[in-house]
Design an enzyme around this catalytic site. Structure first.
Site, PDB file in Angstrom:
ATOM      1  N   LYS A 138       5.754   0.349   7.466  1.00 16.03           N
ATOM      2  CA  LYS A 138       5.487   1.641   6.834  1.00 16.03           C
ATOM      3  C   LYS A 138       6.772   2.448   6.835  1.00 16.03           C
ATOM      4  O   LYS A 138       7.236   2.883   7.891  1.00 16.03           O
ATOM      5  CB  LYS A 138       4.377   2.351   7.599  1.00 16.03           C
ATOM      6  CG  LYS A 138       4.025   3.689   7.023  1.00 16.03           C
ATOM      7  CD  LYS A 138       2.796   4.278   7.692  1.00 16.03           C
ATOM      8  CE  LYS A 138       1.567   3.469   7.343  1.00 16.03           C
ATOM      9  NZ  LYS A 138       0.346   4.109   7.868  1.00 16.03           N
ATOM     10  N   ASP A 173      -7.350  11.975   9.464  1.00 21.18           N
ATOM     11  CA  ASP A 173      -7.512  11.404   8.127  1.00 21.18           C
ATOM     12  C   ASP A 173      -8.392  10.154   8.200  1.00 21.18           C
ATOM     13  O   ASP A 173      -8.020   9.098   7.717  1.00 21.18           O
ATOM     14  CB  ASP A 173      -6.146  11.103   7.514  1.00 21.18           C
ATOM     15  CG  ASP A 173      -6.204  11.017   5.990  1.00 21.18           C
ATOM     16  OD1 ASP A 173      -7.265  11.362   5.415  1.00 21.18           O
ATOM     17  OD2 ASP A 173      -5.207  10.601   5.375  1.00 21.18           O
ATOM     18  N   GLY A 175      -0.443   8.294   2.958  1.00 15.21           N
ATOM     19  CA  GLY A 175      -0.004   9.665   2.894  1.00 15.21           C
ATOM     20  C   GLY A 175       1.412   9.851   3.427  1.00 15.21           C
ATOM     21  O   GLY A 175       2.076  10.840   3.123  1.00 15.21           O
ATOM     22  N   PHE A 176       1.870   8.911   4.201  1.00 17.86           N
ATOM     23  CA  PHE A 176       3.149   9.104   4.863  1.00 17.86           C
ATOM     24  C   PHE A 176       4.284   8.286   4.262  1.00 17.86           C
ATOM     25  O   PHE A 176       5.411   8.395   4.670  1.00 17.86           O
ATOM     26  CB  PHE A 176       3.018   8.755   6.347  1.00 17.86           C
ATOM     27  CG  PHE A 176       2.000   9.599   7.044  1.00 17.86           C
ATOM     28  CD1 PHE A 176       2.293  10.913   7.364  1.00 17.86           C
ATOM     29  CD2 PHE A 176       0.750   9.098   7.354  1.00 17.86           C
ATOM     30  CE1 PHE A 176       1.361  11.714   7.999  1.00 17.86           C
ATOM     31  CE2 PHE A 176      -0.184   9.897   7.988  1.00 17.86           C
ATOM     32  CZ  PHE A 176       0.115  11.201   8.315  1.00 17.86           C
ATOM     33  N   GLY A 177       3.975   7.421   3.346  1.00 14.34           N
ATOM     34  CA  GLY A 177       5.047   6.639   2.756  1.00 14.34           C
ATOM     35  C   GLY A 177       4.530   5.335   2.184  1.00 14.34           C
ATOM     36  O   GLY A 177       3.331   5.131   2.031  1.00 14.34           O
ATOM     37  N   GLY A 230       0.827  -1.198   0.000  1.00 20.34           N
ATOM     38  CA  GLY A 230       0.000   0.000   0.000  1.00 20.34           C
ATOM     39  C   GLY A 230       0.861   1.247   0.000  1.00 20.34           C
ATOM     40  O   GLY A 230       2.076   1.197   0.172  1.00 20.34           O
ATOM     41  N   LYS A 231       0.184   2.361  -0.211  1.00 18.78           N
ATOM     42  CA  LYS A 231       0.900   3.610  -0.199  1.00 18.78           C
ATOM     43  C   LYS A 231       0.004   4.613   0.495  1.00 18.78           C
ATOM     44  O   LYS A 231      -1.079   4.920   0.020  1.00 18.78           O
ATOM     45  CB  LYS A 231       1.177   4.047  -1.624  1.00 18.78           C
ATOM     46  CG  LYS A 231       2.048   5.264  -1.709  1.00 18.78           C
ATOM     47  CD  LYS A 231       2.267   5.649  -3.146  1.00 18.78           C
ATOM     48  CE  LYS A 231       2.672   7.108  -3.233  1.00 18.78           C
ATOM     49  NZ  LYS A 231       1.617   8.014  -2.766  1.00 18.78           N
ATOM     50  N   VAL A 283       4.092   1.203   2.185  1.00 16.32           N
ATOM     51  CA  VAL A 283       3.918   0.119   3.149  1.00 16.32           C
ATOM     52  C   VAL A 283       4.332  -1.197   2.497  1.00 16.32           C
ATOM     53  O   VAL A 283       3.894  -1.516   1.392  1.00 16.32           O
ATOM     54  CB  VAL A 283       2.455   0.032   3.616  1.00 16.32           C
ATOM     55  CG1 VAL A 283       2.346  -0.945   4.777  1.00 16.32           C
ATOM     56  CG2 VAL A 283       1.925   1.393   4.014  1.00 16.32           C
TER      57      VAL A 283
END
Ligand SMILES: *[C@@H]1O[C@H](CO)[C@@H](O)[C@H](O)[C@H]1NC(C)=O
Ligand SMILES: *[C@@H]1O[C@H](CO)[C@@H](O)[C@H](O)[C@H]1NC(C)=O
Ligand SMILES: *[C@@H]1O[C@H](CO)[C@@H](O)[C@H](O)[C@H]1NC(C)=O
Ligand SMILES: *[C@@H]1O[C@H](CO)[C@@H](O)[C@H](O)[C@H]1NC(C)=O
Ligand SMILES: *[C@@H]1O[C@H](CO)[C@@H](O)[C@H](O)[C@H]1NC(C)=O
Ligand SMILES: *[C@@H]1O[C@H](CO)[C@@H](O)[C@H](O)[C@H]1NC(C)=O
Ligand SMILES: *[C@@H]1O[C@H](CO)[C@@H](O)[C@H](O)[C@H]1NC(C)=O
Ligand SMILES: *[C@@H]1O[C@H](CO)[C@@H](O)[C@H](O)[C@H]1NC(C)=O
Length: 904
Positions: free
Chosen positions: A622, A718, A604-606, A601-602, A608
């Site tokens: 992450k 979020d 908002g913070f980087g 996954g991707k 995964v």
């Protein structure tokens, strides 16, 4: 039917054997009765969890079968392909029930599958019914040729349907008791080349988990015979007498020496014994013999069950003593001469279900004898019995994630391929065209390794979910019309030599000279080659035109990796803070993620990555981009706070990594993905109403905890469906919280950037940048609306509209029932829908002050959930809305003989 047999055993005086079937006269009387019942009952509701499908029914609105009080719907939601037909007019009048009048046939493709929503791990009865009715006017059952097709349950062979030489008006039914392997059960029709497969109706009924204890994930059982005794008029007893809608055939005897007994007293089971839940009404009736006789036999193989010899059968006998004078009755039960149970004496008004758990008879015996013991004063009796054949669920389905993702890709590119149906990899002979699978690990689910979609006329952009096809090694998209950027995580895998991508002949390659665009087959690189240099130099160059902003961050992050990557582990820094969770080194992270091999996954913070710890636990790693956190000095205090947050609905932080080169958080891995994927995962993965309410409550409880029980409060900032993950038990787990400055005591915080995601943004926060817990409430309201409607927060069609406005419009225009997700097929509780919508609309009030607190949200949601016993916790009371009374089927017809056979 009732035959006297000459196969007497030596001690016996007389022996009677019979095979069970309904008498035609009784049948017609009964049909008349049923029609009367039908006319009396006009309205009703489907029982909890029933899925009832009238195959070939063209109208998309469901209708009520008044006789059964069950709502049937069309099969369009559950299958692709096939053709709708009606049975020939001469058979319509006399069809066994309304659902048998139409059917779907499958002239194309060797396997065609229905996918029905289910709860993973739950037990179900699945029943398929087949009425040929000469729909094609070709007399296929009587033209002398073989008419035979197969049925699969999941990826395993279940049974064959053999209609050769059968009367075209006959209805055949097949039942299987099975455990749902995932959140769907698939059922397939297999073309053997001996006639076109078809199906008339399909019914899925949830069982209690305690029932049929020998059924588990590796063992299913198929109906062979199920009989009830006594003086019964219905040829078939089913719902509503039987809560689970099992078909109990009437095996009534009217002639001497049989005697039918009945009682009005309730017959129960031992408290805590829920193995079969045979209805009391069935146990209240029994057949026994005149006292001059001592034994009778039951032959369950009719003329149509010739292949019984090759089957492994499991009989279950249900007995209860209903002779009020508590007599001395004792008998032995034999299977073809071998004793199964010795000296059995039925208990008064309490059911004894006699079976040998898990012990299937190896010889295909179909002949059971009940014989009075020498000391007994009365002959044997019987109330009911069931016989099942073994269906081994030995073959494994394709990896759950691969199935999910390939189906998404199919939807994304609108691929209509006949073989893309059912499980992608298994059975091998039916695996999907254009892909190959890795079957090498014999006790593991097959994985998809190559996908060839070249020259398929595909247009548009890359399917985002390709990035989750972790095992994909070769992907050929050449000669299509693919345009738009190549997602960087795909490029990353290509550059790392993990994915062989071919894109030549697509618009996206018009100005691109990379190897994947020039069609030269690139040599596959060894997996352990460190891709860092390539990524640092080539990837940014490629991405400049596509992802300008990201490129800068990327370079900053990887800037001086090329020289000293072996030394990363040495950059571990001391921290003055005491943090209880594990601190990982960069080397360890590399190891557990197999060199950052699998991107899941991707956020908002980087990015995964998927990882496996030394103890085998799966984790999500992450990797944060330094710049994604306003101040990286905030990181450790943040981790310290997060490590102290423990709640069943919040994702657990397992560890972290922090040094000059590495900033990462290690969480528990959530195998079922996120709520957004589940809500919009196409028609086949449909969460039911109660599952939805449970997930909404889970998320609310997680948020309540960080809002109300953490000091200082944590605002998520979020809240959205992609941030609500599902664990293996489908419990909602909030993720991505806490990566934001913790709050001061006044519950307010002045922030300079608007965080959050388009569609979920609190308008008040957006205007004032004043962040409070009420910001999360707003986003949560949007999530709740998504859960109810199945729609995204911003709808694009026909024009852009925000989901709350769409819901307001619909409520204003008419009924609240227009709001609810159509895929629920009207299976929801109207009262809880109203409360749910009210609550959601309350959460998205423009003025924060009018929104409820999370504690209030939790308590209002709890009231929406029906208070049900634990075993029933995922069922819903369905309140069907019948939009057209004219479509109600009357079920049984009045005058004709009903021919129904569980034929093999
Ligand atoms: C089917 O059978 C009916 C009656 O036996 C006969 O009239 C009809 O011609 C047959 N149709 C075909 C296509 O064989
Ligand atoms: C499982 O797969 C094997 C190999 O394809 C096949 O021979 C076998 O019949 C399958 N078992 C079932 C129950 O379908
Ligand atoms: C199907 O039924 C026909 C007629 O009863 C029989 O001759 C044939 O052997 C059966 N085929 C199979 C595979 O069971
Ligand atoms: C069977 O039940 C019917 C009514 O349901 C009754 O009229 C009939 O007499 C009964 N037969 C016997 C043999 O008890
Ligand atoms: C049952 O047995 C008794 C005594 O042996 C006899 O008198 C009677 O006729 C028998 N009844 C029938 C129906 O055979
Ligand atoms: C019920 O039990 C009594 C006492 O044993 C017996 O005399 C009678 O025949 C039984 N009735 C039936 C119908 O079996
Ligand atoms: C399933 O049940 C059978 C017996 O019915 C047993 O032998 C087998 O071990 C069980 N398998 C699992 C996975 O529980
Ligand atoms: C389907 O049913 C709806 C209402 O139930 C009715 O208005 C419509 O005409 C039907 N459509 C067809 C094609 O029969």
């Amino acid at each position: 039917m009732f035959l006297a047999s000459k196969h007497c055993k030596n001690q016996s005086r007389t022996m009677i054997s019979f095979s069970c079937s309904a008498s035609p006269k009784l049948t017609s009387i009964l049909a008349l009765l049923l029609i009367l019942v039908t006319m009396i009952q006009v309205n009703g509701q489907s029982p909890p969890g029933f899925i009832s499908i009238d195959c070939g029914w063209e109208n998309s609105s469901a209708y009520l079968n008044g006789a059964l009080n069950i709502v049937y719907s069309s099969d369009v939601w559950f299958v692709e392909g096939g053709q709708n037909h009606q049975i020939s007019p001469e058979f319509i009048e006399d069809a066994f029930n309304g659902q048998q009048k139409t059917l779907r046939s499958f002239p194309g493709g060797s396997r065609n599958c229905y996918t029905l929503p289910s709860t993973a791990g739950k037990k179900y009865l699945l029943r398929a019914m087949f009425t040929y009715g000469n729909y094609d006017r070709l007399n296929k059952t009587l033209d002398g040729s073989l008419f035979l097709f197969g049925l699969h349950i999941g990826v395993n062979f279940w049974e064959a349907v053999n209609l050769t030489n059968w009367d075209p008006s006959v209805t055949v039914f097949k039942e299987v008791l099975t455990v749902a392997p995932s959140n769907s059960v698939s059922f397939c029709l297999i073309n053997f080349g001996s006639g076109i497969p078809f199906i008339s109706s399909l019914e899925l009924r949830p069982l209690q988990d305690t029932m049929y204890p020998f059924v588990n994930t590796s063992v299913s059982v198929s109906y062979f015979k199920r009989c009830r005794f006594g003086n019964i008029t219905d040829p078939i007893t089913r719902y509503p007498v039987d809560d689970y809608d099992r078909f109990w055939e009437s095996c009534t005897f009217t002639s001497y020496p049989f005697i039918n007994l009945n009682t009005n007293k309730n017959v129960g089971s031992l408290p805590g014994n829920n193995d079969f839940n045979v209805p009391s009404a069935i146990l209240q009736q029994t057949s026994t013999l005149d006292t001059n006789y001592s034994r009778f036999s039951i032959n369950v193989a009719s003329a149509y069950n010739k292949d019984a010899l090759s089957l492994q059968l499991l009989p279950i006998f249900h007995f209860t003593e209903i002779n009020g004078s508590n007599p001395n009755r004792r008998f032995d039960i034999f299977s073809t001469g071998e004793v199964l149970f010795q000296g059995f004496s039925p208990s008064p008004l309490q059911v004894d279900s006699m079976y040998k758990s898990g012990q299937f008879l190896q010889k295909g015996d179909t002949f059971f004898t009940l014989d009075k013991t020498p000391g007994s004063s009365l002959p044997p009796l019987i109330n009911a019995f069931e016989v099942y054949s073994l269906v081994q669920m030995e073959n494994l389905t394709t990896d759950f994630n691969d199935v999910y993702n390939i189906k998404q890709i199919k939807t994304h590119y609108n691929l209509a391929r006949t073989s893309w149906n059912g499980d992608p990899c298994w059975p091998r002979e039916y695996s999907w065209e254009g892909l190959t699978c890795d079957y090498s690990k014999s006790n593991q689910n097959p994985r998809i390794v190559t996908l060839n979609l070249s020259t398929s006329g595909l247009g548009g952009r890359f399917a985002i979910l390709l990035m989750n096809m972790m095992s994909l090694e070769n992907f050929n998209l050449s000669n299509n019309k693919i345009d738009g950027p190549i997602p960087y995580y795909i490029l990353q895998r290509v550059q790392a030599g993990l994915l062989d991508l071919r894109l030549e002949g697509n618009p996206v390659c018009s100005n691109n000279k990379d190897s994947y665009c020039i069609g030269k087959k690139k040599k596959k690189r060894r997996r352990n080659t460190t891709p860092i240099l390539l990524i640092a130099v080539i990837v940014p160059v490629v991405l400049i035109s596509l992802l300008v902003g990201m490129c800068i961050l990327w370079k900053l992050y990887w800037k001086d990796k090329s020289g000293d990557n072996e030394n990363y582990a040495m950059y571990e820094e001391e921290t003055p803070l005491h943090i209880d969770i594990r601190r990982f080194t960069y080397t360890e992270l590399k190891l557990i993620t197999n060199n950052f091999h699998s991107i899941i996954g991707k956020g908002g913070f980087g990015i995964v990555y998927h990882g496996i710890l030394e103890n085998g636990d799966e984790v999500a790693v992450k990797v944060l981009m330094e710049t994604s956190i306003a101040e990286s000095t905030d990181f450790l205090p943040e981790v310290q706070t997060l490590s102290k947050v423990h709640h069943k609905n919040l994702v657990t932080l397992q560890g972290y990594c922090q040094n000059k080169k590495c900033l990462a958080l290690v969480y528990d891995f959530m195998p079922r993905g996120n709520l957004q994927q589940l809500l919009r995962g196409g028609d086949v993965y449909c969460l039911n109403w109660e599952q939805r309410l449970h997930i909404a409550l889970d998320a609310a409880q997680g948020l309540e905890y960080i809002h109300e029980l953490c000091t200082p409060s944590i605002v998520h900032r979020d809240v959205k469906t992609p941030n609500i993950l599902l664990n293996k038990n489908m419990v909602g787990i909030i993720s991505d919280f806490g990566l934001s400055p913790a709050f001061n005591d006044a519950h307010t915080h002045i922030s300079t950037v608007a965080a959050g995601t388009f569609g979920y943004l609190d308008p008040e926060y957006h205007a004032s940048f004043k962040l409070t817990v009420k910001t999360d409430i707003y986003s949560y309201g949007i999530v709740l609306l998504e859960i109810i409607t199945g729609q995204p927060p911003v709808l694009m069609d026909p024009q852009t509209i925000h989901l709350p406005n769409r819901v307001r419009q619909k409520i204003a225009n008419g009924s609240i029932h227009d709001v609810v997700d159509k895929r629920l097929l009207d299976q929801y509780d109207a009262h809880s829908l109203q409360s749910g919508v009210d609550l959601a609309m309350n959460c998205v009030e423009n003025a924060a002050i009018n929104r409820p607190t999370m504690t209030e949200v939790v308590s209002r949601l709890k009231m929406c959930l029906p208070a049900v016993p634990e075993q029933l916790h995922l069922m819903v009371t369905g309140v069907p809305t019948i939009s057209n009374e004219g479509n109600i089927q009357t079920g049984y017809s009045g005058t004709s003989e009903i021919s129904i056979l569980s034929g093999r």
